[in-house]
Each structure stands twice: as structure tokens, then as C-alpha cells.
Motif scaffolding. Structure first.
Motif: not given
Length: 460
Positions: A355-381
Motif C-alpha cells: 500500500i502506497r499512501f499519498r501522505s502520512k495523514s490527511v486533513e479534514a474535511p475528507v470526502e467519501q470516495g476521495q482517493q488517499l492511497a493505492e494498493v499493488e497486488l503482486s507475487y514473485g515479482g
């Protein structure tokens, strides 16, 4: 003492062996893998048609002679000319004598004659079903005015498609030392050609009868692709195969670009430089461009499947929230099911989640559905998916906390700090002046005043 020391060393060695040689430790380095199909060819490639994921690659970027697989690019430019309105599928084209320049007499042909009139569509069938070389040049001259100008357009289009190991010298694929491409580049060209519905319709044709022309009676064309028909050779027919193009020369060997679909799976394959071998026991020939393509497809169907690896109900992480009194964290998830093509031996739990976060924390207000990170799914490279992660719910900001932040930010500005320092210095200077110079002047001023009001004895 010696016995006790020996016993201590023995325990330490036993502990280390248990730690590093335990089944659990060995399992961590024992990755699950699909058995290699060991395709017998100079280069090979198997790609998932839906996602573009490479399932198998063998020398896929090596520059090799493509033979008549060149005609995929030729067909692409013709179909693009049709789309742009420069031609129509029913446009009549008269074959010019120049179309036979530099063509070998023993090359693939539909027996078209100079002066014969066929439509663009009929010439495409001649080119892609029976691999007619003269049809390529007739269409090239119609599209670009000359074969050389058409070849220039082929090279430009290859560059636009991202081909980095391709250079065309002709529109037919007849051998030339400067005429080459790679399995990967051919996939890129084929993928673009498949965006034209008519391309696959023609390539997937096993047999077609074209109407009579001004110089020929009707002609029946039989595909050169053994996977589609038993008319030319038996033992290769593959019911899941669709298209696409064959090619063979002495120098290039036997080549084939094909596609196949089974259930939810759909693949594109490229095989270059396969051999034709004869079994001495049966005296039966095996053209490996077809048999190896079949093996490659079977390997893909047997070992890979689409699997759901994430759902919206999966709460994958949380991010600290500042400037809010109602929540200190916000949970993250994906917005829809994530399905990927992966080896059947793997499960969703086998995939590593980075998981790669855009920042260590986020300031309110936060909207529902707001992108804050992304996850990379991998196996064996191998990375199977990269998915955006968004806030499950919104978080409102606290007015007081926002105001405090704004005040801190205001006084944290360099200009404001400089002004504050100057004000403090001015105040300090004023106080210092008051305590020194001002007091002294005050003292002397009082003394003079007393002298003026001196009421002592007057002297005459």
C-alpha cells in the motif's frame, strides 16, 4: 565446566538450525510457480487479450524475420484508410503491372492478373486468407501511390504503436536482411488491427469464394492457417483458435500469430522461427508454428484463470485524520470488485499487498470516495493489479481546529515572522531608550526646573 559449555553451544546450534531450516522458513522462499511450456521456436509470446498481461515470453524483443506476418501491418494501414474515408471496402481497384516488381514467382499468390479489377475487400481476403503477395502491393499503391511510400507509412505507424524493434522494407514480408520485427512488436500491431472488426472477420475465414472479375472466373480461397481448417493439412485443427496470420520463408522459418478463446479467457499468441520436422518413425511432418501455438494455448487455458482478489467490503488500510473531532482515522477500500488473470495455483491470499499512501495523514474535511492511497497486488515479482484506495466515509472538519491551524500557519509565514521580530525589536528598543536616555533626560530636566524656582537669598 567444559560439559556445561559444550551443552550451551549445542543448544545454540540446535536453535539456529531450527530457525533457519524449519519447514516454515523454507516455505517462505519456496514460491509457487507454473511449469514452463518450453516452446520450441526462436521467439514466442502469449498475452491476455483483455488486460495485455504477458503470460509467457521467449525472446519476445529479439529482432527476427517475420515473413508474411508483415501483412498484418499492411492490412492495418488499408483498414485505417477505409476508416478515414480515403477508401471504401467496395472501392474497385485495378491491378497495375508495377505491383509485381520485385515479387518472386514462387511466392504466395491469388493468381491476380495485371489489369484485373477487384474491390478493396476482395484484395484483403486474398492477402489475409491465402497470403497473396501481389494483393499487398496492389493495395499499397492504391493507398499511398507507390509501394515505397506505403512502406514508409508502415514504419511510421510502427513507431506510433510503440514498436522498438521493427523495420519494414516491403509490404509482403519477402525476406530482406533489413526487414525485421519482434514477437512483442507484432503483438502491438495485431492488437491495433483487432480494433477493426473486419480484420478478424477476414482472418478467421477458413474458405471463401470470390466472384468472377473482368479477367478471372470466381476463385475459392482456402486459408493457410492449419488451426482453422484441415483443407491443406490434417492434425492441426484447433477448435478454440480464431485467425490470425501465417508466415514462412527459408530464413524466417514458420511463423504464426493467432488468437484463441475458451470460457472467459482470450489469448493472443505469437510464434516466430519454428521448424518443420519429420518424425522418422512415421515419416509424418510437424510444422511447429501450429503445434507449438496449440501447446501454448493449452498451457494458458490449463494454468490460468480470472479470480476476484479484492472486494469493496475489504478494508485494506486506514489513514490518520487531523483537524477533526469526530474521527481520528478514515478506513480505505476499493470501489468495485477487482478480478485479475493469475495462475490457478495462487489464491488472493497469496498476493502481497503493497500500500502506497499519498501522505502520512490527511486533513479534514475528507470526502467519501476521495482517493488517499493505492494498493499493488503482486507475487514473485509479477504485479497483477494496481488499485486506487478511497475513503469509506466522509469526515467533517472542526471549525476551532481549522482556525487554530490557520492562526499557526499565519504566524508561521516568513514575512509575518520577520514583521513580528521587527516589532519586538522596536518595542525592546523603545523600552531600552526609556530606561536609559529617557530617564537621564528626565533627571536633568527636573534639576534645571529646581534652579529656576530657587528662592534663596537675593544678593545685591
Amino acid at each position: 565446566m567444559k560439559t556445561r559449555r559444550f551443552f550451551s553451544v549445542f543448544l545454540l546450534v540446535t536453535l539456529l538450525f531450527t530457525l533457519f531450516a524449519s519447514p516454515a522458513a523454507l516455505a517462505d522462499g519456496d514460491e509457487k510457480s507454473v511449469e514452463d511450456p518450453n516452446i520450441l521456436a526462436k521467439a514466442a509470446l502469449l498475452v491476455d487479450e483483455k488486460t495485455g498481461a504477458i503470460l509467457y515470453g521467449l525472446n519476445e524483443h529479439e529482432e527476427l524475420a517475420p515473413a508474411s506476418l508483415t501483412k498484418i501491418m499492411t492490412a492495418l494501414l488499408v483498414l485505417e484508410a477505409v476508416d478515414s474515408g480515403r477508401l471504401a471496402m467496395d472501392t474497385p481497384v485495378t491491378a497495375q503491372e508495377s505491383a509485381w516488381d520485385d515479387l518472386s514467382r514462387d511466392g504466395s499468390s491469388a493468381n491476380i492478373k495485371a489489369g484485373e479489377v477487384l474491390t478493396v475487400e476482395e484484395l484483403l481476403y486474398c492477402m489475409l486468407v491465402v497470403s497473396a503477395n501481389e494483393a499487398c502491393n496492389i493495395l499499397a499503391e492504391k493507398v499511398s501511390g507507390s509501394v515505397s511510400q506505403f512502406v514508409d507509412a508502415m514504419n511510421r505507424r510502427a513507431q506510433e504503436l510503440g514498436c522498438r524493434n521493427t523495420h519494414f522494407v516491403n509490404a509482403t514480408g519477402l525476406h530482406d536482411g533489413s526487414h525485421y520485427t519482434s514477437a512483442w512488436d507484432l503483438y502491438l500491431i495485431t492488437r491495433e488491427a483487432l480494433t477493426h472488426e473486419k480484420f478478424m472477420t477476414i482472418c478467421d475465414t477458413a474458405q471463401i469464394t470470390l466472384p468472377a472479375t473482368n479477367l478471372s472466373s470466381e476463385r475459392t480461397l482456402y486459408t493457410t492457417n492449419y488451426l482453422l481448417s484441415n483443407w491443406r493439412a490434417i492434425g492441426y485443427r484447433y477448435s478454440n483458435a480464431h485467425g490470425i496470420k501465417t508466415g514462412s520463408t527459408t530464413e524466417a522459418g514458420h511463423c504464426l500469430v493467432s488468437s484463441a478463446a475458451k470460457g472467459s479467457l482470450s489469448f493472443i499468441s505469437v510464434v516466430l522461427g519454428a521448424e518443420r520436422v519429420v518424425d522418422p518413425a512415421t515419416n509424418r511432418a510437424n510444422v511447429r508454428s501450429f503445434s507449438e501455438t496449440t501447446r501454448l494455448f493449452d498451457w494458458g487455458f490449463e494454468n490460468f484463470a480470472y479470480k476476484v482478489v479484492l472486494t469493496p467490503n475489504d478494508l485494506l488500510a486506514s489513514v490518520p485524520v487531523t483537524l477533526s473531532k469526530e474521527a481520528s482515522n478514515v478506513a480505505l477500500h476499493c470501489t468495485e470488485e477487482v478480478e485479475v488473470l493469475m495462475p490457478k495455483i495462487l489464491t488472493a491470499e497469496d498476493l502481497k499487498r503493497n500500500i502506497r499512501f499519498r501522505s502520512k495523514s490527511v486533513e479534514a474535511p475528507v470526502e467519501q470516495g476521495q482517493q488517499l492511497a493505492e494498493v499493488e497486488l503482486s507475487y514473485g515479482g509479477t504485479v497483477y493489479a494496481t488499485v486506487p484506495l478511497v475513503a469509506v466515509a466522509g469526515v467533517e472538519a472542526s471549525r476551532s481546529l481549522v482556525m487554530q491551524k490557520q492562526v499557526r500557519e499565519f504566524f508561521g509565514r516568513t514575512a509575518v515572522r520577520v514583521v513580528c521580530v521587527l516589532i519586538v525589536l522596536l518595542i525592546a528598543a523603545a523600552v531600552l531608550w526609556k530606561l536609559t536616555v529617557g530617564r537621564r533626560r528626565y533627571r536633568y530636566g527636573k534639576s534645571v526646573h529646581r534652579q529656576r524656582n530657587y528662592r534663596g537669598r537675593r544678593r545685591f
